[in-house]
Design a protein around this motif. Structure first.
Motif, PDB file in Angstrom:
ATOM      1  N   ILE A 126       8.370  14.277  10.505  1.00 62.52           N
ATOM      2  CA  ILE A 126       7.532  14.027   9.326  1.00 62.52           C
ATOM      3  C   ILE A 126       6.302  13.251   9.754  1.00 62.52           C
ATOM      4  O   ILE A 126       6.267  12.644  10.836  1.00 62.52           O
ATOM      5  N   SER A 127       5.295  13.225   8.885  1.00 60.19           N
ATOM      6  CA  SER A 127       4.045  12.544   9.204  1.00 60.19           C
ATOM      7  C   SER A 127       4.165  11.043   8.960  1.00 60.19           C
ATOM      8  O   SER A 127       5.083  10.577   8.275  1.00 60.19           O
ATOM      9  N   ILE A 128       3.209  10.292   9.514  1.00 63.91           N
ATOM     10  CA  ILE A 128       3.203   8.844   9.318  1.00 63.91           C
ATOM     11  C   ILE A 128       3.005   8.504   7.842  1.00 63.91           C
ATOM     12  O   ILE A 128       3.642   7.585   7.297  1.00 63.91           O
ATOM     13  N   GLY A 129       2.164   9.267   7.167  1.00 62.59           N
ATOM     14  CA  GLY A 129       1.917   9.017   5.750  1.00 62.59           C
ATOM     15  C   GLY A 129       3.149   9.185   4.890  1.00 62.59           C
ATOM     16  O   GLY A 129       3.265   8.598   3.808  1.00 62.59           O
ATOM     17  N   SER A 130       4.109   9.975   5.385  1.00 62.33           N
ATOM     18  CA  SER A 130       5.335  10.217   4.627  1.00 62.33           C
ATOM     19  C   SER A 130       6.235   8.991   4.560  1.00 62.33           C
ATOM     20  O   SER A 130       7.198   8.977   3.786  1.00 62.33           O
ATOM     21  N   PHE A 131       5.954   7.984   5.419  1.00 61.59           N
ATOM     22  CA  PHE A 131       6.795   6.788   5.406  1.00 61.59           C
ATOM     23  C   PHE A 131       6.861   6.186   3.995  1.00 61.59           C
ATOM     24  O   PHE A 131       7.943   5.856   3.491  1.00 61.59           O
ATOM     25  N   SER A 132       5.687   6.013   3.373  1.00 60.99           N
ATOM     26  CA  SER A 132       5.663   5.407   2.035  1.00 60.99           C
ATOM     27  C   SER A 132       6.386   6.279   1.016  1.00 60.99           C
ATOM     28  O   SER A 132       7.064   5.778   0.113  1.00 60.99           O
ATOM     29  N   LYS A 133       6.264   7.608   1.180  1.00 64.62           N
ATOM     30  CA  LYS A 133       6.904   8.518   0.231  1.00 64.62           C
ATOM     31  C   LYS A 133       8.424   8.415   0.305  1.00 64.62           C
ATOM     32  O   LYS A 133       9.100   8.214  -0.713  1.00 64.62           O
ATOM     33  N   TYR A 134       8.957   8.542   1.513  1.00 67.45           N
ATOM     34  CA  TYR A 134      10.413   8.539   1.648  1.00 67.45           C
ATOM     35  C   TYR A 134      11.007   7.140   1.503  1.00 67.45           C
ATOM     36  O   TYR A 134      12.123   6.984   0.996  1.00 67.45           O
ATOM     37  N   ALA A 135      10.281   6.126   1.939  1.00 70.60           N
ATOM     38  CA  ALA A 135      10.760   4.753   1.743  1.00 70.60           C
ATOM     39  C   ALA A 135      10.841   4.437   0.248  1.00 70.60           C
ATOM     40  O   ALA A 135      11.817   3.827  -0.231  1.00 70.60           O
TER      41      ALA A 135
END
Length: 612
Positions: A297-306
């Motif tokens: 997954i992308s780095i930006g996805s961290f906030s989404k999945y977190a």
């Protein structure tokens, strides 16, 4: 497992009752939960896109995503705000509408059912439950939360599962490890949450059970003592202030102690929830960082999945706790359902009663016995008698002899336990119930007047014939009193209204007689009609007694034996039976109970006259 969810059957029944009061409340509630979840997850997804855009220096795309994020945030915010306003109004109205519905239900019940101690207990329990724990609006609020947690939780699971199936550099290993670890984490979190919440909810339920008794004591003091002028009067006369305050402090102390215990249980719930959440969030961050590190997954996805996994653990905790709260509410509110599902007023038969000025109505009791619910003894036993049309009948006897019960059966307020009552030879249960009630104009000893204008009290209607009302007031001997009132017929009764007045007991009794006269019923029943009157007023009523009951069957219950002389037929009750019958002279010659009661009162008055 499913046995533990049986309470939702009660919850669904409560929602159906709520839906009968407001057809759109459930829909508005569901839309509010969906909008809130949609706004939250849309924000997560677009924010992740925006972060990826910024990292990739894709400025135009970032600008587009920023505009979409701002627009959707505004849109969801406006919709949610509007739904919240609608919900707030419905929330308040549901509380009021349920109170009105309960009172309609109580008024529609048979008098016999309403006086049943078991029924009174259900009414009291339903009222206390609503006042202490909220009514249908609270049930809807809890199901709204449960639905919102469920939708949000499923959305979060869908997003995380998608993340788990992203392969990255490690291929299938990444999928297997992340999916297996996520399933294990979800299972452990749910078990831990259910276990800790279950134990604490059990403690809460025990405290709530004790709390109800403490609140009942406080309510009694606030409503029946501190808010009661009669109790206040006795308190002053007997110097009861210190005793009352001491007892009140006891209930207050018990209630305060229970609140402290409830708060302690809530604190334990919060600590347990925070502990479980912390462990799960640490795991979540580790899983997401691993997926980023393997390029799944992308780095930006961290906030989404977190954000999704943090929301998920909150949803799991919310589902378990809300489920427990619904279980407790449903247990408390089962009494409300039991009350609302009770049978309404008896409709009686279909036979219509002839109505006409020349119609004569003869009522007869055939071997009638009656036993009050919960009472092991018969109040009336094997009563046989005929009430002659156009006759004047007096009913006398000692206290508790069954006189008033006889009248309640006669009026159809109760049904005989045994035997039957006929009107013109037909069982009264075969007649239309409302038709039968119209036959009677009754003045009970414990008559009730209402905080409405005098004219409405007399006519029992919002509109009335003024001349007819004044005529009835004149015949009852209370016309002058009403003419002195500030707004005459429009003067409200009781000083609870700023413009209202408090009439004396005697004046109220005369008004009750006027109300019976206004009904112009064929059968007039007077239960101790002069008990609150002074001797002069009492003499006036008796002097015009024939005029009051002219062309009517009249029944007169009294403890004052002198009034029986106005009646040609006297029934003497004792221990639920008719033991004597005749006119005044015949009964005196019989030297029975009537003669004994007559002699006792005559001797008393002679002694009083001698003393004076």
């Amino acid at each position: 497992m499913f046995d533990k969810l049986k309470f939702h059957k009660t919850g669904i029944s409560l929602l159906k009752l709520l839906h009968s009061l407001d057809h759109s409340a459930v829909l508005v509630s569901a839309c509010s939960s969906l909008t809130e979840a949609a706004g939250f997850y849309t924000g997560l997804i677009i924010s992740a896109m925006l972060i990826d855009d910024l990292l990739a220096q894709a400025w135009k795309t970032a600008l587009v995503h920023s505009g979409i994020l701002a627009g959707l945030s505004l849109l969801f915010g406006l919709v949610q705000n509007q739904l919240s306003k609608i919900w707030a109004v419905k929330y308040q109205m549901l509380y009021t509408d349920l109170k009105i519905l309960m009172r309609k239900k109580a008024l529609s019940m048979t008098f016999e059912g309403f006086e049943d101690p078991a029924v009174k207990g259900k009414i009291y329990l339903a009222e206390r439950t609503i006042d202490m724990y909220g009514g249908l609006e609270e049930i809807l609020y809890l199901y709204r939360r449960l639905f919102g947690f469920a939708v949000s939780g499923m959305t979060a699971v869908g997003m995380v599962v998608r993340m788990c199936f992203a392969r990255g550099q490690t291929g299938q290993v990444s999928v297997v490890v992340s999916a297996a670890s996520f399933l294990a984490a979800v299972f452990l979190v749910m078990r831990a949450t259910v276990f800790t919440s279950g134990r604490l909810l059990k403690q809460q339920n025990e405290i709530y059970s004790e709390h109800g008794d403490a609140e009942e004591g406080l309510s009694y003091y606030m409503e029946q003592i501190y808010g009661n002028p009669e109790a206040n009067k006795i308190s002053h006369l007997y110097h009861m202030k210190d005793m009352l305050l001491q007892n009140f402090s006891g209930f207050l102390g018990a209630s305060s102690g229970l609140y402290k215990r409830m708060r302690e249980v809530q604190r334990k719930q919060e600590l347990a929830g925070q502990g479980i959440s912390t462990v799960f969030i640490v795991y979540s961050y580790a899983l997401i960082l691993w997926k980023i590190g393997t390029k799944a997954i992308s780095i930006g996805s961290f906030s989404k999945y977190a954000g999704a996994m943090t929301r998920f653990i909150d949803d799991i905790t919310g589902i378990v706790r809300t489920n427990g709260e619904i279980a407790r509410k449903c247990e408390f509110m089962q009494g409300l359902l039991d009350f609302m599902e009770m049978e309404d007023e008896s409709k009686g038969g279909t036979l219509r009663i002839p109505d006409g000025a020349k119609e004569k109505y003869e009522i007869e009791f055939h071997n009638v016995s009656f036993q009050y619910p919960g009472n092991g003894n018969l109040t009336l036993e094997n009563v046989n008698c005929r009430i002659n049309a156009d006759g004047k009948t007096a009913i006398v006897g000692r206290n508790g002899a069954g006189k008033t019960t006889f009248i309640k059966l006669l009026c159809g307020l109760y049904q005989p336990t045994q035997g039957r009552i006929t009107l013109n030879g037909v069982d009264i249960r075969e007649y239309n119930y409302q038709d039968y009630l119209k036959l009677f104009g009754v003045v009970f000893q414990d008559f009730a007047m209402f905080a409405f204008p005098v004219g409405q009290n007399i006519a029992v209607s919002g509109s009335y014939e003024e001349d007819r009302v004044w005529d009835c007031l004149t015949r009852a001997g209370v016309e002058k009193t009403v003419k002195k009132m500030p707004d005459k017929l429009e003067t409200p009764m009781f000083s609870s209204n700023e413009e209202g007045i408090n009439a004396s007991g005697g004046e109220m009794q005369k008004l009750a007689i006027a109300r019976a006269l206004y009904k112009d019923a064929s059968i007039m029943i007077l239960d101790e009609p002069t008990a609150a009157l002074d001797p002069i007023s009492e003499y006036g009523i008796y002097k015009h007694f024939d005029e009051l009951v002219k062309n009517r069957t009249s029944i007169f219950i009294t403890h004052r034996m002198s009034s029986c002389r106005f009646c040609g037929d006297i029934l003497v009750f004792d221990s639920g039976r008719i033991i004597e019958r005749g006119n005044h002279e015949e009964l005196l010659k019989g030297q029975g109970l009537y003669a004994a009661l007559w002699s006792a009162q005559a001797n008393y008055y002679q002694e009083e006259r001698g003393v004076s």
